[in-house]
Write an enzyme that holds these catalytic residues in place. Structure first.
Site, PDB file in Angstrom:
ATOM      1  N   SER A   1      -2.994  -7.897   3.253  1.00  0.00           N
ATOM      2  CA  SER A   1      -3.091  -7.625   4.690  1.00  0.00           C
ATOM      3  C   SER A   1      -3.298  -8.922   5.464  1.00  0.00           C
ATOM      4  O   SER A   1      -2.675  -9.137   6.510  1.00  0.00           O
ATOM      5  CB  SER A   1      -4.234  -6.646   4.961  1.00  0.00           C
ATOM      6  OG  SER A   1      -3.939  -5.411   4.370  1.00  0.00           O
TER       7      SER A   1
ATOM      8  N   HIS B   1       0.848  -1.211   0.000  1.00  0.00           N
ATOM      9  CA  HIS B   1       0.000   0.000   0.000  1.00  0.00           C
ATOM     10  C   HIS B   1       0.881   1.259   0.000  1.00  0.00           C
ATOM     11  O   HIS B   1       0.592   2.225  -0.701  1.00  0.00           O
ATOM     12  CB  HIS B   1      -0.887   0.038   1.252  1.00  0.00           C
ATOM     13  CG  HIS B   1      -1.872  -1.093   1.377  1.00  0.00           C
ATOM     14  ND1 HIS B   1      -2.017  -1.839   2.528  1.00  0.00           N
ATOM     15  CD2 HIS B   1      -2.771  -1.603   0.494  1.00  0.00           C
ATOM     16  CE1 HIS B   1      -2.977  -2.742   2.365  1.00  0.00           C
ATOM     17  NE2 HIS B   1      -3.433  -2.639   1.125  1.00  0.00           N
TER      18      HIS B   1
ATOM     19  N   LYS C   1     -15.196  -8.240   6.489  1.00  0.00           N
ATOM     20  CA  LYS C   1     -13.916  -8.581   7.133  1.00  0.00           C
ATOM     21  C   LYS C   1     -13.953  -8.215   8.614  1.00  0.00           C
ATOM     22  O   LYS C   1     -14.459  -7.148   8.968  1.00  0.00           O
ATOM     23  CB  LYS C   1     -12.770  -7.791   6.461  1.00  0.00           C
ATOM     24  CG  LYS C   1     -12.514  -8.213   5.029  1.00  0.00           C
ATOM     25  CD  LYS C   1     -11.387  -7.404   4.398  1.00  0.00           C
ATOM     26  CE  LYS C   1     -11.146  -7.857   2.966  1.00  0.00           C
ATOM     27  NZ  LYS C   1     -10.120  -7.039   2.296  1.00  0.00           N
TER      28      LYS C   1
ATOM     29  N   ARG D   1      -2.196  -6.036  -8.465  1.00  0.00           N
ATOM     30  CA  ARG D   1      -1.073  -6.943  -8.188  1.00  0.00           C
ATOM     31  C   ARG D   1      -0.948  -8.022  -9.234  1.00  0.00           C
ATOM     32  O   ARG D   1       0.084  -8.646  -9.343  1.00  0.00           O
ATOM     33  CB  ARG D   1      -1.253  -7.586  -6.802  1.00  0.00           C
ATOM     34  CG  ARG D   1      -1.051  -6.629  -5.647  1.00  0.00           C
ATOM     35  CD  ARG D   1      -1.566  -7.195  -4.360  1.00  0.00           C
ATOM     36  NE  ARG D   1      -2.983  -7.472  -4.471  1.00  0.00           N
ATOM     37  CZ  ARG D   1      -3.700  -8.081  -3.546  1.00  0.00           C
ATOM     38  NH1 ARG D   1      -3.124  -8.498  -2.444  1.00  0.00           N
ATOM     39  NH2 ARG D   1      -4.996  -8.290  -3.715  1.00  0.00           N
TER      40      ARG D   1
HETATM   41  N1  COA Z   1      -0.284  -4.087  -1.799  1.00  0.00           N
HETATM   42  C1  COA Z   1      -0.598  -4.937  -0.820  1.00  0.00           C
HETATM   43  N2  COA Z   1      -1.814  -5.423  -0.604  1.00  0.00           N
HETATM   44  C2  COA Z   1      -2.777  -5.031  -1.438  1.00  0.00           C
HETATM   45  C3  COA Z   1      -2.541  -4.156  -2.495  1.00  0.00           C
HETATM   46  C4  COA Z   1      -1.223  -3.664  -2.664  1.00  0.00           C
HETATM   47  N3  COA Z   1      -0.897  -2.838  -3.643  1.00  0.00           N
HETATM   48  N4  COA Z   1      -3.685  -3.971  -3.160  1.00  0.00           N
HETATM   49  C5  COA Z   1      -4.608  -4.700  -2.525  1.00  0.00           C
HETATM   50  N5  COA Z   1      -4.054  -5.344  -1.489  1.00  0.00           N
HETATM   51  C6  COA Z   1      -4.711  -6.286  -0.588  1.00  0.00           C
HETATM   52  C7  COA Z   1      -5.377  -5.629   0.582  1.00  0.00           C
HETATM   53  O1  COA Z   1      -4.505  -5.521   1.659  1.00  0.00           O
HETATM   54  C8  COA Z   1      -6.509  -6.585   0.864  1.00  0.00           C
HETATM   55  O2  COA Z   1      -6.013  -7.654   1.631  1.00  0.00           O
HETATM   56  P1  COA Z   1      -6.991  -8.509   2.559  1.00  0.00           P
HETATM   57  O3  COA Z   1      -8.097  -9.045   1.691  1.00  0.00           O
HETATM   58  O4  COA Z   1      -6.099  -9.554   3.072  1.00  0.00           O
HETATM   59  O5  COA Z   1      -7.513  -7.557   3.613  1.00  0.00           O
HETATM   60  C9  COA Z   1      -6.864  -7.157  -0.501  1.00  0.00           C
HETATM   61  O6  COA Z   1      -5.727  -6.938  -1.299  1.00  0.00           O
HETATM   62  C10 COA Z   1      -8.026  -6.517  -1.130  1.00  0.00           C
HETATM   63  O7  COA Z   1      -7.800  -5.110  -1.166  1.00  0.00           O
HETATM   64  P2  COA Z   1      -8.925  -4.113  -1.511  1.00  0.00           P
HETATM   65  O8  COA Z   1      -9.517  -4.402  -2.826  1.00  0.00           O
HETATM   66  O9  COA Z   1      -8.400  -2.742  -1.288  1.00  0.00           O
HETATM   67  O10 COA Z   1     -10.060  -4.542  -0.491  1.00  0.00           O
HETATM   68  P3  COA Z   1     -10.536  -3.832   0.735  1.00  0.00           P
HETATM   69  O11 COA Z   1     -11.468  -4.661   1.478  1.00  0.00           O
HETATM   70  O12 COA Z   1      -9.361  -3.382   1.519  1.00  0.00           O
HETATM   71  O13 COA Z   1     -11.329  -2.586   0.130  1.00  0.00           O
HETATM   72  C11 COA Z   1     -12.999  -1.454  -1.232  1.00  0.00           C
HETATM   73  C12 COA Z   1     -12.328  -2.758  -0.863  1.00  0.00           C
HETATM   74  C13 COA Z   1     -13.031  -0.498  -0.061  1.00  0.00           C
HETATM   75  C14 COA Z   1     -12.227  -0.761  -2.287  1.00  0.00           C
HETATM   76  C15 COA Z   1     -14.380  -1.781  -1.767  1.00  0.00           C
HETATM   77  O14 COA Z   1     -14.950  -2.831  -1.009  1.00  0.00           O
HETATM   78  C16 COA Z   1     -15.321  -0.610  -1.673  1.00  0.00           C
HETATM   79  O15 COA Z   1     -15.207   0.352  -2.399  1.00  0.00           O
HETATM   80  N6  COA Z   1     -16.270  -0.703  -0.740  1.00  0.00           N
HETATM   81  C17 COA Z   1     -17.274   0.352  -0.529  1.00  0.00           C
HETATM   82  C18 COA Z   1     -18.668  -0.142  -0.849  1.00  0.00           C
HETATM   83  C19 COA Z   1     -18.935   0.048  -2.306  1.00  0.00           C
HETATM   84  O16 COA Z   1     -18.871   1.139  -2.826  1.00  0.00           O
HETATM   85  N7  COA Z   1     -19.275  -1.056  -2.950  1.00  0.00           N
HETATM   86  C20 COA Z   1     -19.573  -1.069  -4.360  1.00  0.00           C
HETATM   87  C21 COA Z   1     -18.297  -1.232  -5.164  1.00  0.00           C
HETATM   88  S1  COA Z   1     -18.641  -1.273  -6.867  1.00  0.00           S
END
Ligand code: COA
Length: 161
Positions: free
Chosen positions: A130, A18, A42, A91
């Site tokens: 994460s 991140h 989560k 990724r």
């Molecule tokens: N480096 C390291 N880890 C990364 C990464 C990077 N560059 N990019 C993503 N990850 C990891 C994250 O740590 C996370 O790990 P985890 O599943 O073990 O916790 C995983 O990849 C998924 O990341 P992400 O897609 O950012 O998921 P999230 O749960 O952290 O966030 C949102 C997701 C917030 C972007 C999405 O759910 C959202 O927008 N929610 C709001 C509700 C909404 O609008 N919904 C409709 C969407 S169309």
């Protein structure tokens, strides 16, 4: 035009993957907000307020980066706060399928002229998530270099208490 970007996620915890995306996005845009979401699917190790504090500390060296949190739809938060760019990290192929769907759905919901921009993860961090760093740390494995030192310190403290 001032460019106002947001990079969202659960960040439980914030990793160096991140951090890599954040430092690069901070160079591209005038202002970057790291938006922490409480993802109902989560169960977090750290409550959202604590994550916000930890992340703000880890990012304090970046003057144009702010930290905030939100709940509900990302598109509502983006529209209400006048962001024009949503940053996502990619990724690999599996991220792409999910991200494409999310970006296309969000595009319907965003105000005009809001774009989702993808930054390719630095390959040295492409295996990190994460959950994986959390699991390795909880089982006594070494995660130094995978999360910022300030975050690792908090994770160590949480393990002892
Ligand atoms: N480096 C390291 N880890 C990364 C990464 C990077 N560059 N990019 C993503 N990850 C990891 C994250 O740590 C996370 O790990 P985890 O599943 O073990 O916790 C995983 O990849 C998924 O990341 P992400 O897609 O950012 O998921 P999230 O749960 O952290 O966030 C949102 C997701 C917030 C972007 C999405 O759910 C959202 O927008 N929610 C709001 C509700 C909404 O609008 N919904 C409709 C969407 S169309």
């Amino acid at each position: 035009m001032q460019t106002k970007a947001i990079y969202t996620g659960s960040f439980d915890p914030l990793t160096n993957g991140h951090m890599n995306i954040i430092t690069r996005a901070a160079r591209l845009y005038d202002e970057l907000t790291v938006g922490i979401i409480s993802n109902p699917s989560k169960i977090p190790q750290f409550p959202i307020e604590e994550r916000e504090e930890m992340i703000a500390e880890a990012l304090s060296f970046l003057p144009n980066v702010k930290v905030d949190h939100f709940s509900g739809l990302l598109a509502d938060f983006v529209n209400q706060n006048g962001f024009n760019v949503v940053i996502r990290g990619l990724r690999g192929g599996t991220d792409f399928e999910y991200e494409l769907q999310m970006a296309q759905m969000n595009a319907r919901l965003f105000n005009e002229h809001v774009e989702t921009v993808f930054l390719m993860t630095d390959p040295q961090y492409s295996f990190i998530s994460s959950s994986v760093v959390k699991e390795v740390h909880a089982l006594g494995g070494n995660i130094k270099g995978l999360v910022p030192d300030a975050i690792l310190k908090k994770m160590d403290e949480a393990l002892i208490t």
